[in-house]
Enzyme design. Structure first.
Site, mmCIF file in Angstrom:
data_model
loop_
_atom_site.group_PDB
_atom_site.id
_atom_site.type_symbol
_atom_site.label_atom_id
_atom_site.label_comp_id
_atom_site.label_asym_id
_atom_site.label_seq_id
_atom_site.Cartn_x
_atom_site.Cartn_y
_atom_site.Cartn_z
ATOM 1 N N SER A 72 20.998 -40.401 -9.517
ATOM 2 C CA SER A 72 19.741 -39.796 -9.961
ATOM 3 C C SER A 72 19.934 -38.611 -10.894
ATOM 4 C CB SER A 72 18.935 -39.334 -8.740
ATOM 5 O OG SER A 72 19.657 -38.356 -8.010
ATOM 6 N N ALA A 93 15.707 -42.783 -8.596
ATOM 7 C CA ALA A 93 17.147 -43.036 -8.727
ATOM 8 C C ALA A 93 17.359 -44.491 -9.121
ATOM 9 C CB ALA A 93 17.869 -42.741 -7.407
ATOM 10 N N GLU A 132 0.824 -1.205 0.000
ATOM 11 C CA GLU A 132 0.000 0.000 0.000
ATOM 12 C C GLU A 132 0.865 1.266 0.000
ATOM 13 O OE1 GLU A 132 -2.132 -3.053 2.705
ATOM 14 O OE2 GLU A 132 -0.101 -2.576 2.024
#
Length: 386
Positions: free
Chosen positions: A185, A179, A60
């Protein structure tokens, strides 16, 4: 007497304010992300603003300053705000007082503020000063109220439930593997999905992982693929304080590292503290960290959204204990075969006992697919009762 309805201009301006609020991801923590537009009923916009870093001006005030800098008189104008203007002195003065002093004539608010020192008091102060106040939920616009709450879902969770909103991120193959069997992974999903995942990290107050991931992957857990003003706090569930003091997540950048343990070891604790970590004892059954209690500890520390990137053990524990509010799943168009699942879950006696989730968003991200899901028991997507 029928309830008031928002005009098309009201809806358009609130939508614009919501877009401004979303620029607060990675900026405002632990404060809420808020947007504000000030203008007239004839369509003229006088000022726009978004809440800045904690201690900086709120939306504001930013919008009022922009209007003033442009030489606009805001007397009698409307302020469209995504969250109830604050009514208390914190690091900044109350926003409702700033709007009153500027002689704003009307304030349209998307949703009220759950913060105890506001919680309706901002709206009351405005009305007492003769300002017309319209709340979206009371003006046949529950969709805008819900959208505003979604922008700050962690902030609402922290003050209505006393715990962060927990989002579990998973990157998996089509057959649900995160993985190979040996733990490798990198990378199942593509670059676009990884960048998108960093955008979700950016909007979180903290990123959580487990000691297994720290020891196997040595992740940084910072935000790198997208720009950000703030880095999330990094949190580790490490029951026996096995985190190496040289772990990458202990290095800059970041706003701190909190390690939750179940057993103390003075030498290990001292080494981790010397490396910049804060060690917190949160013992639970079986020599493990009490995960529910940990969430209760994170809330008063200002954690709104907790982004979880963890292995199958910690992910499974959070799911089993009903502590996950949202799944963020990236599915790669690959089939891996034998490998690690994304969560260790108990065997079911029957299919009816399966954890039920519902899709809230499905979108392609590069060559991958991003799924967002929430527990089916929360049919409307709302936070459960406190």
């Amino acid at each position: 007497m029928s309830p008031p309805s928002l005009s098309p201009l009201d809806r358009s301006r609130l939508a614009e304010a919501l877009a401004l609020a979303e620029t607060g991801f990675g900026v405002t923590e632990p404060n809420p992300r808020v947007g504000c537009v000030i203008g007239h009923a004839d369509g003229r916009v006088l000022g726009r603003g978004a809440t800045q870093v904690a201690g900086g001006p709120h939306a504001e005030v930013v919008a009022l300053r922009e209007a003033q800098a442009a030489g606009h008189d805001v007397a009698g104008a409307t302020a469209w705000v995504t969250l109830e203007p604050c009514a208390h002195f914190g690091r900044t003065p109350p926003c409702c007082d700033a709007l009153i002093a500027a002689r704003i004539g009307r304030v349209v608010v998307a949703v009220d503020d759950p913060f105890p020192q506001v919680a309706g008091q901002g709206l009351a102060r405005l009305r007492a000063a003769g300002v017309e106040v319209v709340l979206a939920a009371e003006a046949c616009a529950p969709d805008l109220a819900e959208a505003a709450r979604e922008v700050n879902i962690g902030f609402f969770s922290r003050f209505t439930r006393g715990r962060p909103w927990v989002r579990l991120k998973v990157a998996a193959s089509l057959d649900g593997r995160t993985a190979l069997a040996d733990g490798r992974s990198q990378w199942i999903t593509g670059e676009a999905a990884r960048a998108d995942g960093h955008a979700w990290r950016r909007r979180a107050s903290a990123v959580l992982t487990g000691i297994g991931t720290v020891l196997e992957d040595d992740p940084r857990l910072d935000v790198r693929a997208v720009p950000t003003r703030l880095q999330p706090v990094r949190v580790v569930v490490d029951s026996r304080l096995q985190t190496p003091p040289a772990a990458k997540l202990l290095a800059p950048p970041g706003r701190g590292v909190w390690i939750f343990a179940a057993a103390d070891d003075a030498a290990r604790r001292a080494a981790l503290e010397a490396a910049g970590a804060e060690v917190l004892q949160q013992p639970g059954p079986g020599g493990k960290v009490d995960l529910a209690a940990m969430l209760g500890t994170l809330a008063p520390r200002g954690v709104n959204e907790l982004h979880v990137e963890a292995g199958h053990k910690l992910g499974g524990s959070l799911l089993r204990e009903g502590l996950v509010d949202e799944l963020l799943v990236y599915l790669a168009p690959k089939l891996i075969g034998p490998g690690r699942e994304f969560a260790v879950l108990p065997a079911l006696a029957q299919l009816d006992d399966a954890m039920a989730w519902r899709f809230v968003d499905v979108a392609p991200v590069g060559d991958d697919l991003r799924l967002r899901l929430r527990p089916a028991a929360r049919a409307d997507g709302a936070l459960p009762p406190a």
